[in-house]
Motif scaffolding. Structure first.
Motif, PDB file in Angstrom:
ATOM      1  N   GLN A 197       0.834  -1.199   0.000  1.00 21.95           N
ATOM      2  CA  GLN A 197       0.000   0.000   0.000  1.00 21.95           C
ATOM      3  C   GLN A 197       0.869   1.249   0.000  1.00 21.95           C
ATOM      4  N   PHE A 198       1.983   1.201   0.739  1.00 25.10           N
ATOM      5  CA  PHE A 198       2.883   2.352   0.794  1.00 25.10           C
ATOM      6  C   PHE A 198       3.479   2.634  -0.577  1.00 25.10           C
ATOM      7  N   VAL A 356      12.355  16.494  -2.431  1.00 26.28           N
ATOM      8  CA  VAL A 356      11.384  15.398  -2.400  1.00 26.28           C
ATOM      9  C   VAL A 356      12.011  14.251  -1.614  1.00 26.28           C
ATOM     10  N   GLU A 357      11.297  13.795  -0.580  1.00 28.30           N
ATOM     11  CA  GLU A 357      11.814  12.782   0.348  1.00 28.30           C
ATOM     12  C   GLU A 357      10.772  11.672   0.513  1.00 28.30           C
ATOM     13  N   PRO A 358      10.751  10.690  -0.374  1.00 28.50           N
ATOM     14  CA  PRO A 358       9.681   9.685  -0.337  1.00 28.50           C
ATOM     15  C   PRO A 358       9.718   8.742   0.862  1.00 28.50           C
ATOM     16  N   LEU A 359      10.835   8.741   1.623  1.00 23.79           N
ATOM     17  CA  LEU A 359      10.949   7.796   2.746  1.00 23.79           C
ATOM     18  C   LEU A 359      10.845   8.476   4.106  1.00 23.79           C
ATOM     19  N   ASN A 360      10.452   9.744   4.127  1.00 25.17           N
ATOM     20  CA  ASN A 360      10.553  10.484   5.393  1.00 25.17           C
ATOM     21  C   ASN A 360       9.487  10.118   6.422  1.00 25.17           C
ATOM     22  N   THR A 361       8.676   9.099   6.144  1.00 21.46           N
ATOM     23  CA  THR A 361       7.749   8.579   7.163  1.00 21.46           C
ATOM     24  C   THR A 361       8.138   7.175   7.612  1.00 21.46           C
ATOM     25  N   LEU A 362       9.270   6.640   7.122  1.00 22.38           N
ATOM     26  CA  LEU A 362       9.631   5.252   7.404  1.00 22.38           C
ATOM     27  C   LEU A 362      10.842   5.117   8.308  1.00 22.38           C
ATOM     28  N   PHE A 363      10.829   4.075   9.157  1.00 24.07           N
ATOM     29  CA  PHE A 363      12.007   3.681   9.906  1.00 24.07           C
ATOM     30  C   PHE A 363      12.880   2.792   9.018  1.00 24.07           C
ATOM     31  N   LYS A 364      14.140   2.610   9.428  1.00 23.98           N
ATOM     32  CA  LYS A 364      15.101   1.869   8.609  1.00 23.98           C
ATOM     33  C   LYS A 364      14.606   0.460   8.264  1.00 23.98           C
ATOM     34  N   ASP A 365      14.064  -0.251   9.243  1.00 21.62           N
ATOM     35  CA  ASP A 365      13.616  -1.612   8.962  1.00 21.62           C
ATOM     36  C   ASP A 365      12.445  -1.605   7.985  1.00 21.62           C
ATOM     37  N   GLU A 366      11.601  -0.557   8.036  1.00 22.68           N
ATOM     38  CA  GLU A 366      10.491  -0.445   7.093  1.00 22.68           C
ATOM     39  C   GLU A 366      11.001  -0.143   5.688  1.00 22.68           C
ATOM     40  N   VAL A 367      12.082   0.631   5.592  1.00 22.31           N
ATOM     41  CA  VAL A 367      12.680   0.934   4.289  1.00 22.31           C
ATOM     42  C   VAL A 367      13.116  -0.360   3.607  1.00 22.31           C
ATOM     43  N   ARG A 368      13.728  -1.261   4.385  1.00 18.29           N
ATOM     44  CA  ARG A 368      14.177  -2.542   3.816  1.00 18.29           C
ATOM     45  C   ARG A 368      12.993  -3.379   3.318  1.00 18.29           C
TER      46      ARG A 368
END
Length: 508
Positions: A197-198, A356-368
């Motif tokens: 969904q993200f 533009v920062e598409p990951l600025n709502t995620l923690f590192k483990d969520e990024v993976r």
């Protein structure tokens, strides 16, 4: 707008952990300082008040107007629970003995929605110097321990709860169940915030935001920038222009390996060999912060120069993740600077570009996890964190090309050995440090006076805390022997057994 939980931060070291536990329930949440409460929009389904190192009895104790949250359920954790009780006329006093560590819930009201399916005698984690000694008549006690009579309470006729233990830490065995009870059953959040969904919503959002604009982005070969670039690329394709700068401080062969991996992913990337510029800027510098600043400034100059070769760029892409955002708006402002290298600042101001920062709502483990959903090579997603200044902060003292070459060889033997022995994925981060020390040694019949290198490997989940990795003695012996025999100029290898805290992961 997704359903979410609002977490108010009163300065607890565990606040980010609360957010991570809520995210693990596939529910979106955001952390905001207690003194910067956002407007409560319809998507906010509940509020969690964090712990704090402060006492509610302090003159300038952190405070918040609870009337703001009358329309949604509220859960106070530790300080948050004490604050609610204190504001309502309850009594918060210093504990007779510091209540810290493991405890058992010896009474549990299983009829209360917060404690459904929470076991009697379950282990919880306490960490507070104050305790709630008495609550108003409209409060009901719903859990206690042998030493804490009011371990949890519910405000009658209100959707307000307080607990004096920390459900977010692993030592609270059923803490995740308690948070699920609050977030899902009490607040009614749908557990639909998933990686798929993200990705879908983020790519659609990027298409609308960026349109046909061009974006320039610096890539490092790391997880964050790679995932961010992949999301932007899915949205705008070749309008994303990526730049990978060789600062002369990368690992052995890393420049070409990273370029090859990105080309396989279809990214539009240019490699820039700027080693000499960085070595010139670093010449004679020994202070760690001075080295970082020189590396950062040189990177900005090189990246800016290369970016101007691309016409009509309007956006700067960055791999900023949520902990960076939280840090910048923390309760007391940005924390004391321990190291300035985590993100290269100055780029947006210098380049006059929108960010533009598409990951600025995620923690590192969520990024993976998002990276896995995007189909990114596991070798990239599983890559150990590597500092922005690279080997520049793993060479103690001044930087020269010869020293970089020595450390690259040492590091290559160590990292390759971890992979060959199946240890790489069991370690969160590993590397080698070239110390300014020299030691006496004997090679053949000759006396040597050569360099000392230190190996560093840690286990961690997020880098905020870390333990030294207990690597097998046989492995360390083999790596030490290989380094001393194969790397000219090194005759002694040591292994760093310091944990964070009090030590940091990097030496500089």
């Amino acid at each position: 707008m997704p359903q979410q939980i609002l977490i108010l931060d009163f300065g607890s070291q565990y606040t980010q952990l609360i957010a991570r536990r809520v995210r693990e329930l596939n529910v979106y949440c955001e952390i905001h300082p207690f003194n910067k409460v956002p407007d409560l929009h319809p998507g906010i389904k509940g509020v969690i008040l964090s712990g704090s190192p402060c006492s509610v009895r302090d003159k300038n104790a952190p405070d918040v107007n609870m009337d703001l949250f009358k329309q949604v359920p509220v859960l106070g954790v530790c300080y948050g629970a004490q604050l609610i009780a204190h504001q309502s006329g309850g009594q918060v006093l210093p504990s007779h003995a510091r209540e810290y560590g493991r405890a058992k819930l010896t009474t549990v009201d299983h009829h209360n929605n917060l404690l459904k399916e929470i076991s009697l005698d379950t282990q919880v984690w306490m960490s507070h110097a104050d305790t709630i000694a008495a609550v108003p008549s409209n409060f009901e006690v719903i859990a206690s321990t042998p030493s804490v009579a009011i371990a949890a309470y519910k405000v009658k006729d209100q959707n307000v709860w307080g607990i004096q233990f920390h459900p977010e830490v692993t030592h609270t065995v059923e803490g995740k169940n308690l948070l699920r009870n609050f977030v899902v059953h009490i607040c009614g959040c749908a557990q639909d915030w998933t990686p798929d969904q993200f990705v879908e919503s983020t790519v659609e959002g990027l298409k609308k935001k960026l349109g046909n604009d061009k974006v320039v982005m610096a890539l490092s070969g790391g997880v964050d920038s790679t995932v961010a670039a992949t999301l932007i690329h899915k949205a705008i394709g070749k309008n994303l222009h990526c730049i990978f700068v060789d600062n002369g401080l990368l690992r052995k062969n890393e420049f070409m390996q990273v370029l090859d991996s990105y080309k396989d992913m279809g990214l539009n990337i240019k490699g820039v060999d700027a080693k000499d510029k960085f070595y010139t800027a670093l010449k004679g510098l020994t202070d760690p912060e001075a080295k970082r600043k020189a590396i950062g400034k040189t990177f900005i100059d090189v990246f800016d120069e290369e970016s101007h070769k691309i016409s009509d760029v309007k956006w700067l892409g960055q791999g900023t993740i949520y902990p960076d955002v939280i840090e910048s708006v923390s309760v007391n402002g940005p924390s004391v600077t321990i190291k300035s290298h985590h993100n290269v600042g100055g780029l947006p101001d210098k380049m006059k570009l929108k960010v533009v920062e598409p990951l600025n709502t995620l923690f590192k483990d969520e990024v993976r996890v998002v990276g896995k959903t995007l189909g990114i090579d596991p070798a990239i997603l599983g890559r150990h964190p590597f500092p922005g200044p690279g080997l520049g902060i793993r060479i103690l003292g001044d930087i020269t090309a010869d020293k970089v070459s020595i450390l690259q060889e040492v590091d290559h033997i160590f990292i390759s050995g971890l992979r060959q022995h199946g240890l790489y994925d069991k370690v969160w981060q590993a590397g080698a440090i070239l110390t300014p020390l020299q030691a006496v040694g004997v090679m053949g019949d000759e006396r040597t006076y050569e360099r000392v290198v230190s190996l560093r490997a840690v286990t961690s989940t997020d880098g905020m805390t870390a333990d030294w990795a207990h690597l097998p003695y046989e492995f360390l012996a083999e790596i030490s022997s290989d380094i001393i025999n194969k790397v000219k100029g090194v005759n002694r290898v040591v292994y760093d057994i310091s944990s964070k805290p009090p030590a940091t992961i990097e030496w500089e």
